[in-house]
Scaffold this motif. Sequence first.
Motif, PDB file in Angstrom:
ATOM      1  N   PRO A   1     -18.489  49.270  81.037  1.00 53.90           N
ATOM      2  CA  PRO A   1     -19.898  49.476  80.667  1.00 53.90           C
ATOM      3  C   PRO A   1     -20.469  48.296  79.882  1.00 53.90           C
ATOM      4  O   PRO A   1     -19.780  47.675  79.072  1.00 53.90           O
ATOM      5  CB  PRO A   1     -19.853  50.742  79.811  1.00 53.90           C
ATOM      6  N   VAL A   2     -21.749  48.027  80.124  1.00 50.91           N
ATOM      7  CA  VAL A   2     -22.454  46.921  79.473  1.00 50.91           C
ATOM      8  C   VAL A   2     -23.355  47.493  78.379  1.00 50.91           C
ATOM      9  O   VAL A   2     -24.092  48.456  78.611  1.00 50.91           O
ATOM     10  CB  VAL A   2     -23.308  46.137  80.491  1.00 50.91           C
TER      11      VAL A   2
ATOM     12  N   THR B   1     -14.692  47.723  76.464  1.00 53.98           N
ATOM     13  CA  THR B   1     -13.488  47.681  77.302  1.00 53.98           C
ATOM     14  C   THR B   1     -12.489  48.787  76.990  1.00 53.98           C
ATOM     15  O   THR B   1     -11.791  49.253  77.887  1.00 53.98           O
ATOM     16  CB  THR B   1     -12.783  46.324  77.161  1.00 53.98           C
TER      17      THR B   1
ATOM     18  N   ASN C   1     -32.570  44.679  84.474  1.00 50.40           N
ATOM     19  CA  ASN C   1     -32.250  43.405  83.830  1.00 50.40           C
ATOM     20  C   ASN C   1     -33.531  42.776  83.289  1.00 50.40           C
ATOM     21  O   ASN C   1     -34.430  42.413  84.052  1.00 50.40           O
ATOM     22  CB  ASN C   1     -31.576  42.455  84.821  1.00 50.40           C
TER      23      ASN C   1
ATOM     24  N   GLY D   1     -16.904  46.029  86.586  1.00 52.02           N
ATOM     25  CA  GLY D   1     -16.575  45.809  85.188  1.00 52.02           C
ATOM     26  C   GLY D   1     -16.769  47.039  84.337  1.00 52.02           C
ATOM     27  O   GLY D   1     -17.243  48.078  84.803  1.00 52.02           O
TER      28      GLY D   1
ATOM     29  N   GLU E   1     -24.114  50.782  83.507  1.00 55.09           N
ATOM     30  CA  GLU E   1     -23.016  50.341  84.361  1.00 55.09           C
ATOM     31  C   GLU E   1     -23.117  48.841  84.624  1.00 55.09           C
ATOM     32  O   GLU E   1     -24.208  48.269  84.659  1.00 55.09           O
ATOM     33  CB  GLU E   1     -23.036  51.100  85.696  1.00 55.09           C
ATOM     34  N   ASP E   2     -21.966  48.219  84.831  1.00 53.14           N
ATOM     35  CA  ASP E   2     -21.930  46.810  85.210  1.00 53.14           C
ATOM     36  C   ASP E   2     -22.588  46.661  86.583  1.00 53.14           C
ATOM     37  O   ASP E   2     -22.207  47.358  87.529  1.00 53.14           O
ATOM     38  CB  ASP E   2     -20.473  46.347  85.265  1.00 53.14           C
TER      39      ASP E   2
ATOM     40  N   LEU F   1     -19.403  43.944  76.496  1.00 53.26           N
ATOM     41  CA  LEU F   1     -18.740  44.926  77.355  1.00 53.26           C
ATOM     42  C   LEU F   1     -17.840  45.829  76.520  1.00 53.26           C
ATOM     43  O   LEU F   1     -17.051  45.344  75.700  1.00 53.26           O
ATOM     44  CB  LEU F   1     -17.902  44.221  78.427  1.00 53.26           C
TER      45      LEU F   1
ATOM     46  N   SER G   1     -22.234  44.626  88.896  1.00 51.60           N
ATOM     47  CA  SER G   1     -21.292  44.279  89.962  1.00 51.60           C
ATOM     48  C   SER G   1     -20.481  45.482  90.421  1.00 51.60           C
ATOM     49  O   SER G   1     -19.875  45.459  91.496  1.00 51.60           O
ATOM     50  CB  SER G   1     -20.339  43.180  89.484  1.00 51.60           C
TER      51      SER G   1
ATOM     52  N   CYS H   1     -25.280  52.316  76.766  1.00 51.67           N
ATOM     53  CA  CYS H   1     -24.618  51.459  77.752  1.00 51.67           C
ATOM     54  C   CYS H   1     -25.178  51.713  79.141  1.00 51.67           C
ATOM     55  O   CYS H   1     -25.736  52.773  79.418  1.00 51.67           O
ATOM     56  CB  CYS H   1     -23.107  51.728  77.771  1.00 51.67           C
TER      57      CYS H   1
ATOM     58  N   ARG I   1     -13.810  52.230  82.267  1.00 48.56           N
ATOM     59  CA  ARG I   1     -14.304  51.601  83.491  1.00 48.56           C
ATOM     60  C   ARG I   1     -15.758  51.947  83.796  1.00 48.56           C
ATOM     61  O   ARG I   1     -16.447  51.177  84.455  1.00 48.56           O
ATOM     62  CB  ARG I   1     -13.420  52.002  84.679  1.00 48.56           C
ATOM     63  N   THR I   2     -16.222  53.123  83.351  1.00 51.55           N
ATOM     64  CA  THR I   2     -17.587  53.551  83.657  1.00 51.55           C
ATOM     65  C   THR I   2     -18.229  54.161  82.418  1.00 51.55           C
ATOM     66  O   THR I   2     -17.550  54.525  81.453  1.00 51.55           O
ATOM     67  CB  THR I   2     -17.603  54.603  84.784  1.00 51.55           C
TER      68      THR I   2
END
Length: 556
Positions: free
Chosen positions: A378-379, A401, A477, A376, A370-371, A399, A373, A368, A409-410
Amino acid sequence: MRSQLLVPLIIFGVLVSCATPPAAVVTPEPMTAARYLEEGRKFLTLPTDLNFVHLLNAYQGKFEEETRLLLEAYEKKQRTLINHYKENGDLFKLRFCYNNVAAVRPIGVNEERDFYNAFVTLLRRQNYAATARYFEEEYKLSGSGNRTRPVFDSIIGYNRILAEIQVMIEYADDELIQRIKRPSGTGFLIDSRHVLTAYHVVEGIFALDTTRATVSLYVQNQRFEDVTVVAWDSLTDLALLELDRTLPVPFDSPDQLFGDSAALTQGAAMYCLGNHNGLVSTLTKGIVSSTDRKAPEVGSWIQVDAAVTPGASGGLMIGEDGKVYGMLVAGFLYEDINFVVPSSIILEVIDRLREKKRVLRPWLGLLCREDPSGSGPPVVSDVFPGSPLAPFGVKEGDLLTHINSTPVRTVVEAQRLINRLEAGNVIRLTFRTAEDTSLEFWVILDRRPDYAIFNATRIFNKLTSLYPHFGVELDHNRIATVSIAYQGRLHEIPFYKVVKVREHTDLYDLGVRSGDRLGILDDYYRNKNRYLELFHLPQGRKLNEIEDISNYIYRL
């Protein structure tokens, strides 16, 4: 004539009588609520949770009330096992079952505190003082903090427990020629017969191409040959060596060595003691640059700017109060950026290592980030093929959640929640997909593969490590993945945008600049060296305009 006619008739008769009749088409019996409940209860009598978890994932959405009843029955089974292990004194299995309870229902703050207060009491009764301290500090219990005096009157007193470690490894290289390498490192006595060091110092003895290996060490003016590596935890980069005779140590329990790393502050003065570049018992001084530097998989390292060089891995980081706050494990050579495994992590596993118990670290096979933004959860970056998570359809960009009932959150929070568990534990995961749908399921954690955390930055954070290794920073990205034919086969090449390039590096001299695009054709390690093959697409150039792509491929 008669016999000639009989032979084919007999053969034909045999063939007819032995022919297999057409198989009947079996229609699977449809799953009903009653059958679901019956099978679930039957699976609860089995020694493993595998079939039970598969059944839940298949039908939890269809039979909600029956699922609730099965989860209650599962919790009851785990509670029974908890009482059994409490009576038998197997505290680590007791906690394993408690973790499984958390997968099927939320655990309140007070309930969790009550459990760990009782758990710590049991640990101390069985002389697991270091593990007890870890849980006191991790869960902020009333007894947290080490209030004992330092075991030595001065920092240089730690030379009495410092060990010089030499490893000799014979291995076959790519041409099957026998080679010898002699890595060295540092360690320190944690009791009268055991030396703690960094796992990556001795990991070569477990390599598949190793044909013979020996570990020797020198401590308290005595040399020990053919030292045994009795236990290790590759996630935290810890390994324990056992001596064939006892040595005097000025403490009763290893936890007396350590300070509370969670109480460290940025800027605190620290001393690093180790065998830097083979110079035995070298002491350097610096400050804590960061108390919370993100580490691969394990949460956080301490970053320190004291000079540390190869050979110091496994050495001590000591505070001005004379207590040990961590063990040296990694860094950027000659850049005063070095990393330390905190004492809190050492305290967690040291008792199990001393009892030669395997530390079964959990593994999902999930990467994962971090988002972007910052707001949010973890991505998902990647899911390992063949991992516990692979069958569930989790994709890049989803994500994470929730872990069990806890919102995430992280990335560090996710790591911490998972690393509290063990291989074999049941865990409930919730993802939000790119289509904004919820994906929830139970999974059984696998055992994490063994590789040193020292190497994990290279394995899992390849994009991040491109800058210190090759002087180029890429945007994480991915722009696109392009299929390109090269050297007789088709390559799926991910492309990234160049953020910056350090001057006077190979890539800078080859013309790579900010805003260009780089495709990673290959990125691998061999004999401790990193090799990179890149496709360079300058700004303004298009792939379909390039006639000979070999002019744009660089090997580093």
